[in-house]
Design an enzyme around this catalytic site. Structure first.
Site, PDB file in Angstrom:
ATOM      1  N   GLY A 253     -16.673   1.658  37.685  1.00  0.00           N
ATOM      2  CA  GLY A 253     -16.388   0.232  37.573  1.00  0.00           C
ATOM      3  C   GLY A 253     -17.054  -0.475  36.418  1.00  0.00           C
ATOM      4  O   GLY A 253     -17.077  -1.717  36.387  1.00  0.00           O
ATOM      5  N   ASP A 277     -20.920   4.116  38.307  1.00  0.00           N
ATOM      6  CA  ASP A 277     -20.551   4.539  36.958  1.00  0.00           C
ATOM      7  C   ASP A 277     -21.671   5.446  36.455  1.00  0.00           C
ATOM      8  O   ASP A 277     -22.674   5.655  37.161  1.00  0.00           O
ATOM      9  CB  ASP A 277     -20.334   3.354  36.010  1.00  0.00           C
ATOM     10  N   ASP A 298     -21.036  10.348  38.593  1.00  0.00           N
ATOM     11  CA  ASP A 298     -20.007  10.961  37.756  1.00  0.00           C
ATOM     12  C   ASP A 298     -18.829  11.301  38.653  1.00  0.00           C
ATOM     13  O   ASP A 298     -18.963  12.096  39.592  1.00  0.00           O
ATOM     14  CB  ASP A 298     -20.568  12.226  37.104  1.00  0.00           C
ATOM     15  N   PHE A 299     -17.672  10.707  38.386  1.00  0.00           N
ATOM     16  CA  PHE A 299     -16.541  10.871  39.304  1.00  0.00           C
ATOM     17  C   PHE A 299     -15.965  12.294  39.348  1.00  0.00           C
ATOM     18  O   PHE A 299     -15.093  12.587  40.166  1.00  0.00           O
ATOM     19  CB  PHE A 299     -15.433   9.866  39.037  1.00  0.00           C
ATOM     20  N   HIS A 318      -5.570   6.322  33.755  1.00  0.00           N
ATOM     21  CA  HIS A 318      -4.763   6.335  32.529  1.00  0.00           C
ATOM     22  C   HIS A 318      -5.553   6.868  31.328  1.00  0.00           C
ATOM     23  O   HIS A 318      -4.965   7.147  30.283  1.00  0.00           O
ATOM     24  CB  HIS A 318      -4.171   4.953  32.246  1.00  0.00           C
TER      25      HIS A 318
END
Length: 413
Positions: A253, A277, A298-299, A318
């Site tokens: 975010g 984030d 970390d996603f 995206h």
């Protein structure tokens, strides 16, 4: 039998003279019912006005605009941001008449150089000429003094602007295939860089703050995801939410613009709000309410918050081709609670026909910088439901405005 060549005279005639009269009538008709707050009508007028201008311009003029005028304008605007021109003009008087010699003296610039730059900005419609080398600001150049507007020119054009212009070279080297490799992009080729992606690269050259400002500027004037016209959170999210459990986890975010705006809009929300984030970004997220938990994450790794009511991502997927997106989605699906958790993805959904220019522009940006894309509705279904992650799309929530993102609501299948 069709002709195999185009007569050169075509390039010096209006591109579509036959369309001019109808476009003017269409614009007049839209104008009859337009009020400034009517956003959908304004967007339709923008499209018609763009078509009218393109119909009137000759192909030769359009070529000169694309190859001479637009790059020259960008050069002048970026220089103005970098040297502090637009901020100085606003400081000296937002509606004042500004003399080139005075501005050049204050900025330490060659007045002849500054005069040439400002003359082109004026010729392109972004300054008002009062006399020789005397100008007034327009609303656009006034706005260039704002970091959230001006810094986008510095980071996207000055920092990584080579990538789209050299995209054809990258395609030539990759046999004209659709770019889908996040580790091998036009950015990497154009800058001969080993940095993982262009966003991290901007940080290495000291433009991380400018990129953050640009992302803030991109959001201006756009409805937030939680606006009742898009996603009715009080109806869809709050009922059944566990009062002391995580309500919304804002994944990647950034500086917390979305989650903090959500808190202000719904101060009596149930549950906890969490911003995630990478650690350096979280350290810079200092302007959000202290009630929002800030969590380095970390996603691509295991999601530490299990069973939240909603996991939210704004303009994240995206940035990545499908294979990386599937890894991100897998970590979230593993953390979701069946029958309770929702995944809310706030992104562009390109229609199958009649795409709006801002959506296609975003797609070109993602493609030329990140080997990623803006997705159509079919592509969203394929990404989320066709990859074996156990997720399903329950609804695309849209305000109906062509230039606004959708909330893509997902649950465990």
């Amino acid at each position: 039998m069709s002709k195999t060549t185009v007569d050169l005279s075509l390039a010096t005639r209006p591109s579509d003279a036959d369309a001019v009269s109808g476009l003017i009538k269409d614009l007049d008709g839209l104008n009859q019912n337009w009020k400034e707050e009517n956003e959908e009508t304004r967007l339709k007028m923008v499209v018609k006005a763009r078509s009218l201008l393109q119909s009137l311009l000759t192909p030769r003029e359009q070529m000169v605009q694309h190859t001479w005028a637009d790059p020259g304008l960008d050069a002048a605007l970026i220089t103005g941001v970098d040297v502090g021109l637009w901020k100085l003009m606003v400081k000296n008087g937002v509606d004042a008449v500004h003399k080139v010699d005075d501005l050049a003296k204050s900025l330490g610039m060659d007045p002849q150089l500054l005069g040439r730059l400002m003359r082109h900005v004026c010729a392109m419609g972004h300054l008002v000429e009062v006399a020789q080398d005397e100008y007034k600001l327009t609303n656009f150049t006034k706005s260039m003094s704002l970091d959230v507007i001006g810094d986008g020119y510095v980071c996207l054009l000055g920092g990584i602007g080579r990538s789209p212009f050299e995209f054809y070279k990258f395609l030539r080297e990759t046999n004209w295939r659709n770019p889908v490799d996040a580790a091998h992009t036009a950015f990497h080729a154009s800058y001969n860089s080993t940095v993982p992606n262009c966003m991290l690269y901007l940080g290495t050259i000291g433009m991380g703050p400018q990129m953050n400002h640009h992302m803030g500027g991109y959001r201006q004037g756009r409805l937030p995801w939680h606006h009742p016209k898009i996603y009715p959170v009080e109806k869809e999210l709050f009922p059944g939410a566990e009062p002391d459990a995580p309500l919304v986890v804002d994944v990647a975010g950034g500086l917390g613009h979305d989650i903090d705006e959500f808190r202000r809009k719904y101060p009596n929300h149930p549950g906890k709000l969490i911003l995630q984030d990478l650690a350096p970004v979280i350290e810079d997220a200092k302007d959000i309410d202290p009630s929002i938990e800030r969590m380095p994450h970390d996603f691509l790794t295991e999601q530490p918050i299990k069973g939240a009511r909603a996991y939210f991502m704004h303009s994240i997927l995206h940035d990545w081709p499908d294979d990386v997106c599937q890894k991100i989605l897998a970590r979230l699906a593993e953390a979701m609670k069946p029958g309770y958790s929702k995944l809310l993805i706030f992104e562009c959904v390109i229609p199958s026909t009649g795409a709006y220019w801002e959506s296609t522009a975003g797609d070109m940006l993602m493609m030329t910088q990140l080997s990623a894309c803006e997705r159509t509705e079919d592509q969203w279904h394929s990404l989320i439901e066709g990859s074996g992650l156990g997720l399903k799309i329950t609804k695309f929530w849209s305000s109906g405005l062509s230039a606004v993102e959708n909330v893509i609501e997902c649950e465990l299948a």
